[in-house]
Enzyme design. Structure first.
Site, PDB file in Angstrom:
ATOM      1  N   ASP A   1       1.447  29.099 -17.385  1.00 57.85           N
ATOM      2  CA  ASP A   1       2.209  30.006 -18.243  1.00 57.85           C
ATOM      3  C   ASP A   1       1.345  30.633 -19.331  1.00 57.85           C
ATOM      4  OD1 ASP A   1       1.714  27.833 -19.843  1.00 57.85           O
ATOM      5  OD2 ASP A   1       3.809  27.299 -20.176  1.00 57.85           O
TER       6      ASP A   1
ATOM      7  N   HIS B   1      -0.214  26.061 -20.521  1.00 55.59           N
ATOM      8  CA  HIS B   1      -0.210  24.780 -19.819  1.00 55.59           C
ATOM      9  C   HIS B   1      -0.908  24.892 -18.466  1.00 55.59           C
ATOM     10  CE1 HIS B   1       3.259  24.593 -22.635  1.00 55.59           C
ATOM     11  NE2 HIS B   1       2.740  23.407 -22.882  1.00 55.59           N
TER      12      HIS B   1
ATOM     13  N   SER C   1       0.803  -1.220   0.000  1.00 59.16           N
ATOM     14  CA  SER C   1       0.000   0.000   0.000  1.00 59.16           C
ATOM     15  C   SER C   1       0.836   1.271   0.000  1.00 59.16           C
ATOM     16  CB  SER C   1      -0.944   0.006   1.205  1.00 59.16           C
ATOM     17  OG  SER C   1      -0.215  -0.070   2.424  1.00 59.16           O
TER      18      SER C   1
END
Length: 235
Positions: A185, A188, A18
């Site tokens: 930017d 993005h 896990s």
């Protein structure tokens, strides 16, 4: 025999318990490693994507027979202004046809349209992206209004193909909200933008994956005295 060679991505397998499973949560070490190893199709447009898709997903690959869903996320490069960025620019009508062809190619590989989710490009913050362009010695090469035309074409193509669609351009600007928070930017996605996409995309993905079977048994169901009897049988 296929006329092209299938591309098989080299694998890095994170094999663990896990602690490994939860490493793919936000800021987890698994996510960080995956990010460093990412080799996507940066800068590609829908024309190039259409060409390479049969090398990535095809009916000859046994691994492609268990695809539950495919997202198709192109448009941010297609919508580049032709006079400023002719290499990436794709005319609007061709963009639409390319998306439809991608759906047909996926269908030929056994991925039906109901498993396909188109993602329309997010909005552009022109002032921020212009700064990025100027640093590279070129003028602003995208306009948000043009991105909107490509997003609309993506939505229409999805409807014509019978595929689902996540319209980021519309959702991120809904009710006049400040969509610039979703961008790092101007083009993005920021961390908040990635969270936005994840939240809305999961709403479309959940119904496609909620009934997927477990490949291996839950740890509490393993016979500790004879683990082979639990772990080596078919589920």
């Amino acid at each position: 025999m296929s006329k092209f060679k299938t591309i098989v991505w080299p694998k890095v397998i994170l094999f663990g318990d896990s602690i490994t499973q939860f490493s793919f949560q936000a800021h987890g070490w698994g996510s960080a490693i995956a990010d460093k190893l990412a080799r996507g199709l940066s800068g590609y447009n829908s024309r190039w994507a259409k060409i390479v898709l049969p090398r990535l997903i095809n009916s000859q690959s046994s691994a492609d027979n268990n695809i539950a869903a495919v997202t198709v996320f192109f448009g941010a490069n297609d919508c580049a202004l032709e006079d400023q960025n002719p290499q990436q620019h794709i005319p609007l009508q061709e963009y639409s046809e390319n998306l439809k062809e991608i759906t047909r190619l996926l269908a030929s590989a056994g991925v039906s349209a109901d498993k396909v989710i188109f993602i329309a490009p997010p909005p552009i913050q022109e002032s921020a992206w212009e700064k990025e362009c100027m640093q590279k010695g070129c003028p602003l090469n995208r306009h948000n209004s043009v991105v909107g035309q490509y997003a609309q074409a993506c939505v229409q193509a999805a409807g014509q193909c019978g595929a689902d669609v996540l319209d980021l351009w519309t959702l991120m600007q809904k009710d006049g909200q400040d969509y610039t928070l979703y961008l790092s930017d101007g083009l993005h996605l920021s961390e908040k933008g990635n969270q936005f996409v994840s939240q809305h995309l999961w709403e479309l993905l959940e119904s496609r994956v909620e009934k997927l079977p477990f490949i291996l048994p839950y740890w509490g169901d393993v016979d500790s005295k004879s683990p082979e009897s639990s772990l080596l049988c078919d589920q």
